[in-house]
Design a protein around this motif. Structure first.
Motif, PDB file in Angstrom:
ATOM      1  N   ALA A  56       0.824  -1.215   0.000  1.00 39.51           N
ATOM      2  CA  ALA A  56       0.000   0.000   0.000  1.00 39.51           C
ATOM      3  C   ALA A  56       0.856   1.262   0.000  1.00 39.51           C
ATOM      4  CB  ALA A  56      -0.931  -0.011   1.218  1.00 39.51           C
ATOM      5  N   THR A  57       1.992   1.211   0.673  1.00 39.05           N
ATOM      6  CA  THR A  57       2.841   2.392   0.823  1.00 39.05           C
ATOM      7  C   THR A  57       3.833   2.564  -0.319  1.00 39.05           C
ATOM      8  OG1 THR A  57       2.683   2.113   3.229  1.00 39.05           O
ATOM      9  CG2 THR A  57       4.427   3.573   2.419  1.00 39.05           C
ATOM     10  N   TYR A  58       4.423   1.472  -0.797  1.00 34.52           N
ATOM     11  CA  TYR A  58       5.588   1.583  -1.678  1.00 34.52           C
ATOM     12  C   TYR A  58       5.400   1.111  -3.117  1.00 34.52           C
ATOM     13  CZ  TYR A  58       7.958   2.537   2.701  1.00 34.52           C
ATOM     14  OH  TYR A  58       8.337   3.082   3.898  1.00 34.52           O
ATOM     15  N   ASP A  59       4.296   0.448  -3.454  1.00 36.23           N
ATOM     16  CA  ASP A  59       4.120  -0.005  -4.840  1.00 36.23           C
ATOM     17  C   ASP A  59       4.223   1.154  -5.831  1.00 36.23           C
ATOM     18  OD1 ASP A  59       3.829  -2.631  -4.044  1.00 36.23           O
ATOM     19  OD2 ASP A  59       1.766  -2.836  -4.781  1.00 36.23           O
ATOM     20  N   ALA A  60       3.621   2.294  -5.499  1.00 30.77           N
ATOM     21  CA  ALA A  60       3.649   3.446  -6.409  1.00 30.77           C
ATOM     22  C   ALA A  60       5.061   3.994  -6.587  1.00 30.77           C
ATOM     23  CB  ALA A  60       2.715   4.541  -5.901  1.00 30.77           C
ATOM     24  N   LEU A  61       5.919   3.814  -5.603  1.00 38.41           N
ATOM     25  CA  LEU A  61       7.295   4.325  -5.671  1.00 38.41           C
ATOM     26  C   LEU A  61       8.248   3.352  -6.343  1.00 38.41           C
ATOM     27  CD1 LEU A  61       7.672   5.819  -2.079  1.00 38.41           C
ATOM     28  CD2 LEU A  61       7.425   7.087  -4.215  1.00 38.41           C
TER      29      LEU A  61
ATOM     30  N   GLY B  70       7.268  -0.119  -7.448  1.00 37.90           N
ATOM     31  CA  GLY B  70       6.659  -1.201  -8.211  1.00 37.90           C
ATOM     32  C   GLY B  70       6.406  -2.408  -7.324  1.00 37.90           C
ATOM     33  N   ALA B  71       5.328  -3.131  -7.645  1.00 35.56           N
ATOM     34  CA  ALA B  71       4.917  -4.269  -6.819  1.00 35.56           C
ATOM     35  C   ALA B  71       5.978  -5.364  -6.780  1.00 35.56           C
ATOM     36  CB  ALA B  71       3.593  -4.834  -7.334  1.00 35.56           C
ATOM     37  N   GLU B  72       6.728  -5.542  -7.890  1.00 30.02           N
ATOM     38  CA  GLU B  72       7.728  -6.612  -7.930  1.00 30.02           C
ATOM     39  C   GLU B  72       8.871  -6.358  -6.943  1.00 30.02           C
ATOM     40  OE1 GLU B  72      10.715  -8.458 -11.251  1.00 30.02           O
ATOM     41  OE2 GLU B  72       8.685  -7.958 -11.916  1.00 30.02           O
ATOM     42  N   LYS B  73       9.396  -5.132  -6.915  1.00 31.60           N
ATOM     43  CA  LYS B  73      10.483  -4.784  -5.985  1.00 31.60           C
ATOM     44  C   LYS B  73       9.991  -4.875  -4.539  1.00 31.60           C
ATOM     45  CE  LYS B  73      14.481  -2.853  -4.703  1.00 31.60           C
ATOM     46  NZ  LYS B  73      15.774  -3.535  -4.782  1.00 31.60           N
ATOM     47  N   VAL B  74       8.781  -4.405  -4.298  1.00 33.36           N
ATOM     48  CA  VAL B  74       8.213  -4.468  -2.952  1.00 33.36           C
ATOM     49  C   VAL B  74       8.045  -5.922  -2.513  1.00 33.36           C
ATOM     50  CG1 VAL B  74       6.188  -3.919  -1.533  1.00 33.36           C
ATOM     51  CG2 VAL B  74       7.133  -2.199  -3.078  1.00 33.36           C
ATOM     52  N   ALA B  75       7.554  -6.772  -3.413  1.00 33.11           N
ATOM     53  CA  ALA B  75       7.393  -8.191  -3.087  1.00 33.11           C
ATOM     54  C   ALA B  75       8.745  -8.831  -2.783  1.00 33.11           C
ATOM     55  CB  ALA B  75       6.703  -8.927  -4.232  1.00 33.11           C
ATOM     56  N   GLU B  76       9.781  -8.455  -3.539  1.00 30.72           N
ATOM     57  CA  GLU B  76      11.131  -8.998  -3.318  1.00 30.72           C
ATOM     58  C   GLU B  76      11.656  -8.601  -1.932  1.00 30.72           C
ATOM     59  OE1 GLU B  76      15.483  -7.528  -4.714  1.00 30.72           O
ATOM     60  OE2 GLU B  76      14.001  -7.714  -6.318  1.00 30.72           O
ATOM     61  N   LEU B  77      11.529  -7.327  -1.583  1.00 36.51           N
ATOM     62  CA  LEU B  77      12.008  -6.863  -0.278  1.00 36.51           C
ATOM     63  C   LEU B  77      11.178  -7.450   0.862  1.00 36.51           C
ATOM     64  CD1 LEU B  77      12.810  -3.144  -1.096  1.00 36.51           C
ATOM     65  CD2 LEU B  77      14.454  -4.968  -0.614  1.00 36.51           C
TER      66      LEU B  77
ATOM     67  N   VAL C 277      13.871   6.414   7.205  1.00 36.66           N
ATOM     68  CA  VAL C 277      12.539   6.486   6.609  1.00 36.66           C
ATOM     69  C   VAL C 277      12.660   6.954   5.159  1.00 36.66           C
ATOM     70  CG1 VAL C 277      12.089   8.831   7.498  1.00 36.66           C
ATOM     71  CG2 VAL C 277      10.167   7.346   6.917  1.00 36.66           C
ATOM     72  N   GLU C 278      11.889   6.338   4.292  1.00 35.41           N
ATOM     73  CA  GLU C 278      11.828   6.704   2.876  1.00 35.41           C
ATOM     74  C   GLU C 278      11.335   8.151   2.779  1.00 35.41           C
ATOM     75  OE1 GLU C 278      11.144   7.777  -0.545  1.00 35.41           O
ATOM     76  OE2 GLU C 278      11.899   5.737  -0.776  1.00 35.41           O
ATOM     77  N   PRO C 279      12.104   9.045   2.132  1.00 38.59           N
ATOM     78  CA  PRO C 279      11.722  10.464   2.106  1.00 38.59           C
ATOM     79  C   PRO C 279      10.379  10.743   1.435  1.00 38.59           C
ATOM     80  CG  PRO C 279      13.713  10.076   0.794  1.00 38.59           C
ATOM     81  CD  PRO C 279      13.376   8.791   1.464  1.00 38.59           C
ATOM     82  N   GLU C 280       9.940   9.865   0.534  1.00 39.39           N
ATOM     83  CA  GLU C 280       8.652  10.062  -0.133  1.00 39.39           C
ATOM     84  C   GLU C 280       7.473   9.523   0.683  1.00 39.39           C
ATOM     85  OE1 GLU C 280       8.266  11.946  -2.888  1.00 39.39           O
ATOM     86  OE2 GLU C 280      10.402  12.306  -2.616  1.00 39.39           O
ATOM     87  N   ASN C 281       7.765   8.892   1.812  1.00 41.80           N
ATOM     88  CA  ASN C 281       6.708   8.429   2.705  1.00 41.80           C
ATOM     89  C   ASN C 281       6.370   9.598   3.640  1.00 41.80           C
ATOM     90  OD1 ASN C 281       4.991   7.136   4.475  1.00 41.80           O
ATOM     91  ND2 ASN C 281       6.315   5.352   4.797  1.00 41.80           N
ATOM     92  N   HIS C 282       5.668  10.566   3.071  1.00 39.18           N
ATOM     93  CA  HIS C 282       5.415  11.826   3.767  1.00 39.18           C
ATOM     94  C   HIS C 282       4.653  11.642   5.078  1.00 39.18           C
ATOM     95  CE1 HIS C 282       7.086  13.872   0.336  1.00 39.18           C
ATOM     96  NE2 HIS C 282       6.221  13.278  -0.468  1.00 39.18           N
TER      97      HIS C 282
ATOM     98  N   ILE D 253      17.118   1.460  -1.805  1.00 37.60           N
ATOM     99  CA  ILE D 253      16.027   2.339  -1.370  1.00 37.60           C
ATOM    100  C   ILE D 253      16.645   3.495  -0.578  1.00 37.60           C
ATOM    101  CG2 ILE D 253      13.960   2.477   0.066  1.00 37.60           C
ATOM    102  CD1 ILE D 253      13.093   0.237  -1.477  1.00 37.60           C
ATOM    103  N   PRO D 254      16.437   4.731  -1.033  1.00 38.46           N
ATOM    104  CA  PRO D 254      16.979   5.865  -0.283  1.00 38.46           C
ATOM    105  C   PRO D 254      16.207   6.087   1.014  1.00 38.46           C
ATOM    106  CG  PRO D 254      15.591   6.660  -2.063  1.00 38.46           C
ATOM    107  CD  PRO D 254      15.661   5.159  -2.198  1.00 38.46           C
ATOM    108  N   ALA D 255      16.867   6.687   1.980  1.00 33.71           N
ATOM    109  CA  ALA D 255      16.187   6.997   3.241  1.00 33.71           C
ATOM    110  C   ALA D 255      16.827   8.219   3.874  1.00 33.71           C
ATOM    111  CB  ALA D 255      16.278   5.814   4.205  1.00 33.71           C
ATOM    112  N   ILE D 256      16.018   8.920   4.644  1.00 28.96           N
ATOM    113  CA  ILE D 256      16.581   9.939   5.510  1.00 28.96           C
ATOM    114  C   ILE D 256      16.774   9.300   6.880  1.00 28.96           C
ATOM    115  CG2 ILE D 256      15.732  11.936   4.244  1.00 28.96           C
ATOM    116  CD1 ILE D 256      13.477  12.225   6.173  1.00 28.96           C
ATOM    117  N   ILE D 257      17.810   9.738   7.547  1.00 23.46           N
ATOM    118  CA  ILE D 257      18.119   9.239   8.890  1.00 23.46           C
ATOM    119  C   ILE D 257      17.630  10.292   9.864  1.00 23.46           C
ATOM    120  CG2 ILE D 257      19.942   8.495  10.472  1.00 23.46           C
ATOM    121  CD1 ILE D 257      21.619   7.875   7.880  1.00 23.46           C
TER     122      ILE D 257
END
Length: 165
Positions: free
Chosen positions: A25-30, A32-39, A123-128, A155-159
Motif C-alpha cells: 500500500a505504501t511503496y508499490d507506487a514508488l 513497483g509491486a515486484e520490488k516491494v514483493a522482493e524486499l 525512513v523513505e523520504p517520499e513516505n510523507h 532504497i533511499p532513506a533519511i536518517i
C-alpha cells in the motif's frame, strides 16, 4: 480497541502478512509491486521476523484487538551507535491508521531502552505520512543513506534521530 503487547512466535505469520499489505500500500507506487514483493519476502518472512523476536536488547511489539494484529513495531539497541537505540520497524495496517496505534506502540518503545540516550531510524523520504509522524514525535533529520535497511536495498532513506530520557 487495540492494546500494545510484546509479540510472540504465534503472531509472526500475521505480522508478516501485515507488513506485506502495508508495504504494498505504501511503496508499490514508488518502487513497483515486484520490488516491494522482493524486499518483503526477504525482510518480512516469518524466519526473518523470528530472528528479530529472539534478539537480545530488543523489543518487538504488536497492537492486538483480540481479533486482528493492527500494527507492529520493532526496535533494538544499536550494535554500532554508542548509547543508541534503532527503530527498525513501525507499521500499522492501512485500515487502522490514524487511530493512535502507531503513537501507542512508539510510546511503549521509548520506555524500553533505559541505557539509550537517543533513538535513530531510517525512513523513505517520499513516505510523507511517516516523516510527519516521526517529526511530530520529536525526531529530526540528521543525514541520508542510499540503501535503507540492509545497506544494499537501493532504497533511499533519511536518517532521523530523537533524544531519549
Amino acid at each position: 480497541m487495540f492494546f500494545v503487547r510484546t509479540a510472540s512466535e504465534r503472531d509472526l505469520a500475521k505480522v508478516s502478512a501485515l507488513l506485506g499489505e502495508t508495504w504494498h500500500a505504501t511503496y508499490d507506487a514508488l518502487y513497483g509491486a515486484e520490488k516491494v514483493a522482493e524486499l518483503t519476502a526477504k525482510w518480512h518472512s516469518v524466519p526473518a521476523l523470528k530472528a528479530r523476536l529472539a534478539r537480545k536488547n530488543a523489543e518487538f511489539l504488536v497492537a492486538d484487538n483480540g481479533k486482528d494484529i493492527g500494527g507492529m513495531a520493532y526496535a533494538a539497541m544499536s550494535e554500532t551507535l554508542k548509547k543508541g537505540a534503532v527503530l527498525h520497524q513501525l507499521y500499522v495496517l492501512p485500515k487502522f491508521q490514524r487511530q493512535g496505534i502507531g503513537r501507542d506502540m512508539f510510546a511503549e518503545l521509548e520506555t524500553c531502552f533505559p541505557d539509550a540516550e537517543f533513538m535513530q531510524l531510517e525512513v523513505e523520504p517520499e513516505n510523507h505520512a511517516a516523516v510527519a509522524f516521526y517529526e511530530a514525535h520529536g525526531f529530526v533529520k540528521i543525514g541520508e543513506t542510499a540503501n535503507c535497511g540492509d545497506g544494499q536495498s537501493g532504497i533511499p532513506a533519511i536518517i532521523m534521530e530523537k533524544p531519549l530520557g
